[in-house]
Design a protein around this motif. Structure first.
Motif, PDB file in Angstrom:
ATOM      1  N   THR A   1      -4.890   4.732  -0.564  1.00 47.13           N
ATOM      2  CA  THR A   1      -4.124   4.963  -0.477  1.00 47.13           C
ATOM      3  C   THR A   1      -4.562   3.415  -1.136  1.00 47.13           C
ATOM      4  O   THR A   1      -5.595   3.394  -0.935  1.00 47.13           O
ATOM      5  CB  THR A   1      -3.374   4.246   1.266  1.00 47.13           C
ATOM      6  OG1 THR A   1      -3.598   5.856   1.627  1.00 47.13           O
ATOM      7  CG2 THR A   1      -2.903   3.087   1.269  1.00 47.13           C
ATOM      8  N   VAL A   2      -3.349   3.561  -1.842  1.00 48.49           N
ATOM      9  CA  VAL A   2      -3.492   1.847  -2.940  1.00 48.49           C
ATOM     10  C   VAL A   2      -2.528   1.203  -3.447  1.00 48.49           C
ATOM     11  O   VAL A   2      -1.744   1.121  -2.593  1.00 48.49           O
ATOM     12  CB  VAL A   2      -4.111   2.537  -4.445  1.00 48.49           C
ATOM     13  CG1 VAL A   2      -5.281   3.975  -4.016  1.00 48.49           C
ATOM     14  CG2 VAL A   2      -2.548   3.061  -4.808  1.00 48.49           C
ATOM     15  N   ILE A   3      -2.248  -0.134  -3.491  1.00 48.75           N
ATOM     16  CA  ILE A   3      -1.609  -1.135  -3.573  1.00 48.75           C
ATOM     17  C   ILE A   3      -1.037  -1.111  -4.959  1.00 48.75           C
ATOM     18  O   ILE A   3      -1.424  -0.547  -5.993  1.00 48.75           O
ATOM     19  CB  ILE A   3      -2.243  -2.554  -3.849  1.00 48.75           C
ATOM     20  CG1 ILE A   3      -3.144  -2.724  -2.723  1.00 48.75           C
ATOM     21  CG2 ILE A   3      -1.194  -3.725  -4.194  1.00 48.75           C
ATOM     22  CD1 ILE A   3      -2.548  -2.626  -1.363  1.00 48.75           C
ATOM     23  N   VAL A   4       0.735  -0.002  -4.748  1.00 50.95           N
ATOM     24  CA  VAL A   4       1.273  -0.099  -5.616  1.00 50.95           C
ATOM     25  C   VAL A   4       2.237  -1.387  -5.902  1.00 50.95           C
ATOM     26  O   VAL A   4       1.962  -2.413  -5.434  1.00 50.95           O
ATOM     27  CB  VAL A   4       2.236   1.218  -5.861  1.00 50.95           C
ATOM     28  CG1 VAL A   4       0.820   1.852  -5.441  1.00 50.95           C
ATOM     29  CG2 VAL A   4       2.766   0.922  -4.497  1.00 50.95           C
ATOM     30  N   SER A   5       2.577  -1.394  -7.376  1.00 47.34           N
ATOM     31  CA  SER A   5       3.483  -2.826  -7.660  1.00 47.34           C
ATOM     32  C   SER A   5       4.552  -1.907  -8.432  1.00 47.34           C
ATOM     33  O   SER A   5       4.195  -1.796  -9.329  1.00 47.34           O
ATOM     34  CB  SER A   5       3.044  -3.867  -8.953  1.00 47.34           C
ATOM     35  OG  SER A   5       3.406  -5.254  -8.591  1.00 47.34           O
ATOM     36  N   THR A   6       5.161  -2.968  -8.650  1.00 48.25           N
ATOM     37  CA  THR A   6       6.862  -2.493  -9.859  1.00 48.25           C
ATOM     38  C   THR A   6       6.742  -3.274 -10.825  1.00 48.25           C
ATOM     39  O   THR A   6       5.343  -3.879 -10.311  1.00 48.25           O
ATOM     40  CB  THR A   6       8.477  -3.153  -8.935  1.00 48.25           C
ATOM     41  OG1 THR A   6       8.309  -4.334  -8.904  1.00 48.25           O
ATOM     42  CG2 THR A   6       8.349  -2.793  -7.203  1.00 48.25           C
TER      43      THR A   6
ATOM     44  N   ILE B   1       4.039   8.266 -10.916  1.00 44.48           N
ATOM     45  CA  ILE B   1       2.703   7.569 -10.127  1.00 44.48           C
ATOM     46  C   ILE B   1       1.758   8.440  -9.226  1.00 44.48           C
ATOM     47  O   ILE B   1       0.457   7.195 -10.569  1.00 44.48           O
ATOM     48  CB  ILE B   1       3.375   6.687  -8.505  1.00 44.48           C
ATOM     49  CG1 ILE B   1       4.380   6.429  -8.702  1.00 44.48           C
ATOM     50  CG2 ILE B   1       2.086   6.003  -7.949  1.00 44.48           C
ATOM     51  CD1 ILE B   1       5.538   6.589  -7.387  1.00 44.48           C
ATOM     52  N   GLU B   2       1.667   9.373  -9.743  1.00 45.52           N
ATOM     53  CA  GLU B   2       0.060  10.225  -9.392  1.00 45.52           C
ATOM     54  C   GLU B   2      -0.589  10.336 -10.774  1.00 45.52           C
ATOM     55  O   GLU B   2      -1.593   9.892 -10.905  1.00 45.52           O
ATOM     56  CB  GLU B   2       0.106  11.018  -8.853  1.00 45.52           C
ATOM     57  CG  GLU B   2       1.205  11.276  -7.420  1.00 45.52           C
ATOM     58  CD  GLU B   2       1.006  12.724  -6.847  1.00 45.52           C
ATOM     59  OE1 GLU B   2       0.271  13.955  -7.546  1.00 45.52           O
ATOM     60  OE2 GLU B   2       0.770  12.142  -5.368  1.00 45.52           O
ATOM     61  N   GLU B   3       0.469  10.326 -12.268  1.00 46.27           N
ATOM     62  CA  GLU B   3      -0.048  10.547 -13.261  1.00 46.27           C
ATOM     63  C   GLU B   3      -0.721   9.589 -13.569  1.00 46.27           C
ATOM     64  O   GLU B   3      -1.424   9.260 -14.677  1.00 46.27           O
ATOM     65  CB  GLU B   3       0.738  11.561 -14.160  1.00 46.27           C
ATOM     66  CG  GLU B   3       0.139  12.055 -15.792  1.00 46.27           C
ATOM     67  CD  GLU B   3      -0.988  12.794 -15.378  1.00 46.27           C
ATOM     68  OE1 GLU B   3      -1.567  13.557 -16.520  1.00 46.27           O
ATOM     69  OE2 GLU B   3      -1.268  13.785 -14.754  1.00 46.27           O
ATOM     70  N   SER B   4       0.300   8.128 -13.250  1.00 49.46           N
ATOM     71  CA  SER B   4      -0.189   7.071 -13.988  1.00 49.46           C
ATOM     72  C   SER B   4      -1.586   6.411 -13.475  1.00 49.46           C
ATOM     73  O   SER B   4      -2.290   6.410 -14.619  1.00 49.46           O
ATOM     74  CB  SER B   4       0.891   5.979 -13.588  1.00 49.46           C
ATOM     75  OG  SER B   4       1.794   5.923 -14.701  1.00 49.46           O
TER      76      SER B   4
ATOM     77  N   PRO C   1       0.368  -1.099  -0.370  1.00 49.07           N
ATOM     78  CA  PRO C   1       0.152  -0.030   0.018  1.00 49.07           C
ATOM     79  C   PRO C   1       0.727   1.226  -0.171  1.00 49.07           C
ATOM     80  O   PRO C   1       2.096   1.161   0.650  1.00 49.07           O
ATOM     81  CB  PRO C   1      -1.111  -0.008   0.916  1.00 49.07           C
ATOM     82  CG  PRO C   1      -0.033  -1.086   1.993  1.00 49.07           C
ATOM     83  CD  PRO C   1       0.839  -2.193   0.917  1.00 49.07           C
ATOM     84  N   TRP C   2      -0.167   2.234  -1.047  1.00 49.62           N
ATOM     85  CA  TRP C   2       1.060   3.591  -0.779  1.00 49.62           C
ATOM     86  C   TRP C   2       0.132   4.785  -1.157  1.00 49.62           C
ATOM     87  O   TRP C   2      -0.764   4.070  -1.581  1.00 49.62           O
ATOM     88  CB  TRP C   2       2.425   3.414  -1.761  1.00 49.62           C
ATOM     89  CG  TRP C   2       3.089   4.284  -1.964  1.00 49.62           C
ATOM     90  CD1 TRP C   2       3.342   6.060  -2.464  1.00 49.62           C
ATOM     91  CD2 TRP C   2       4.250   4.416  -1.572  1.00 49.62           C
ATOM     92  NE1 TRP C   2       4.340   6.105  -2.417  1.00 49.62           N
ATOM     93  CE2 TRP C   2       5.294   5.351  -1.502  1.00 49.62           C
ATOM     94  CE3 TRP C   2       5.075   3.008  -0.664  1.00 49.62           C
ATOM     95  CZ2 TRP C   2       6.288   6.121  -1.580  1.00 49.62           C
ATOM     96  CZ3 TRP C   2       6.178   3.463  -0.073  1.00 49.62           C
ATOM     97  CH2 TRP C   2       6.774   4.664  -0.028  1.00 49.62           C
ATOM     98  N   PRO C   3       0.264   5.676  -0.636  1.00 45.49           N
ATOM     99  CA  PRO C   3      -0.839   6.769  -0.903  1.00 45.49           C
ATOM    100  C   PRO C   3      -0.093   7.296  -2.309  1.00 45.49           C
ATOM    101  O   PRO C   3       0.945   8.242  -2.839  1.00 45.49           O
ATOM    102  CB  PRO C   3      -0.070   8.394   1.049  1.00 45.49           C
ATOM    103  CG  PRO C   3       1.704   7.975   0.771  1.00 45.49           C
ATOM    104  CD  PRO C   3       1.838   5.796   0.579  1.00 45.49           C
ATOM    105  N   VAL C   4      -1.319   8.037  -2.491  1.00 48.10           N
ATOM    106  CA  VAL C   4      -0.896   8.487  -3.830  1.00 48.10           C
ATOM    107  C   VAL C   4      -2.119   9.411  -4.174  1.00 48.10           C
ATOM    108  O   VAL C   4      -3.024   9.478  -3.593  1.00 48.10           O
ATOM    109  CB  VAL C   4      -1.751   7.784  -5.027  1.00 48.10           C
ATOM    110  CG1 VAL C   4      -1.610   8.045  -6.201  1.00 48.10           C
ATOM    111  CG2 VAL C   4      -0.853   6.349  -5.304  1.00 48.10           C
ATOM    112  N   GLY C   5      -1.715  10.555  -4.159  1.00 48.31           N
ATOM    113  CA  GLY C   5      -2.693  12.424  -4.460  1.00 48.31           C
ATOM    114  C   GLY C   5      -2.623  12.368  -2.623  1.00 48.31           C
ATOM    115  O   GLY C   5      -0.996  11.874  -2.204  1.00 48.31           O
TER     116      GLY C   5
END
Length: 236
Positions: A68-73, A146-149, A60-64
């Motif tokens: 907080t969403v799950i992000v992945s490499t 990340i935010e724009e994506s 989980p990672w804060p976006v904006g």
């Protein structure tokens, strides 16, 4: 045992520190979690695995400002040199958006005006993050990517859903799937609006009103009224 290290942004907000223990490593197309030991210190997060195959780090990672969403490499291979965590999260999400855009265009998706320009600008910004001369600059640029994506992904999915339903309606007519809202009292003055939004009626029963006292006579008045009201709409 295979090991992969990711450098954390510095300084690291307290809110993000609390999210790090939820990180996990996954492999395969479906990103199924695999056994791994996650080691966290002030500067990095290490992944130690029994197997040496490549995979993804998810957490989980804060976006904006609020989400907080799950992000992945993207797919990560084992190497001695550490990866920059934010840069790899940016690579992973941007890669997802670019691939999904291509796949859906192959089946006829038409993206909105300006989407391609935003995607290209975001890709160029990611390139700037890769070649940035300082860690702080790279992390700042990667955060924006990340935010724009995520915004581009949301726009892409919305457009895909709209065009898929439009195509299906044109080819097959209105969907025959039943869609209803549950009511215990009928629709009353909202019958007209209900009929516009739904194509079926569903009656719920409040047992406390049906049997006010245990073992006594049942009161079906409200339920019968709701059923008659639903039948009057002419819906299933």
């Amino acid at each position: 045992m295979g090991s992969i290290t990711f450098l954390l942004p510095n300084p690291l907000p307290v809110a993000i520190q609390q999210l790090l223990p939820h990180a996990f490593f996954a492999a395969g197309y479906d990103q199924a979690p695999i056994p791994a030991r996650i080691q966290i210190d002030y500067e990095s997060i290490g992944v130690h695995r029994v197997i040496n195959e490549s995979g993804y780090l998810l957490m989980p990672w804060p976006v904006g400002q609020e989400e907080t969403v799950i992000v992945s490499t993207a797919t990560i291979r084992e190497r001695e040199e550490p990866y920059r965590l934010l840069l790899e999260f940016a690579r992973g999400k941007l890669n997802d958006v670019r691939n999904q855009t291509y796949e859906w265009r192959e089946i006829g998706l038409r993206t909105q005006s300006g989407f391609d320009q935003r995607l290209r600008a975001t890709t160029l910004q990611f390139c700037q993050a890769v070649v940035a001369t300082t860690a702080a600059e790279s992390d700042a640029l990667a955060t924006e990517v990340i935010e724009e994506s995520f915004q581009l992904a949301e726009q892409l999915v919305d457009e895909f859903v709209k065009q898929m339903f439009l195509t299906r309606h044109q080819e097959e007519g209105p969907l025959d799937t039943r869609f209803a809202a549950r009511s215990t009292q009928g629709f009353g003055s909202q019958s007209g609006e209900y009929h516009k939004a739904f194509n079926a009626a569903q009656i719920g029963i409040c047992w406390r009103k049906l049997e006010p006292e245990e073992g006594q006579q049942y009161d079906w008045t409200e339920v019968d009224s709701a059923i008659q009201n639903a039948k009057a709409t002419g819906l299933a």
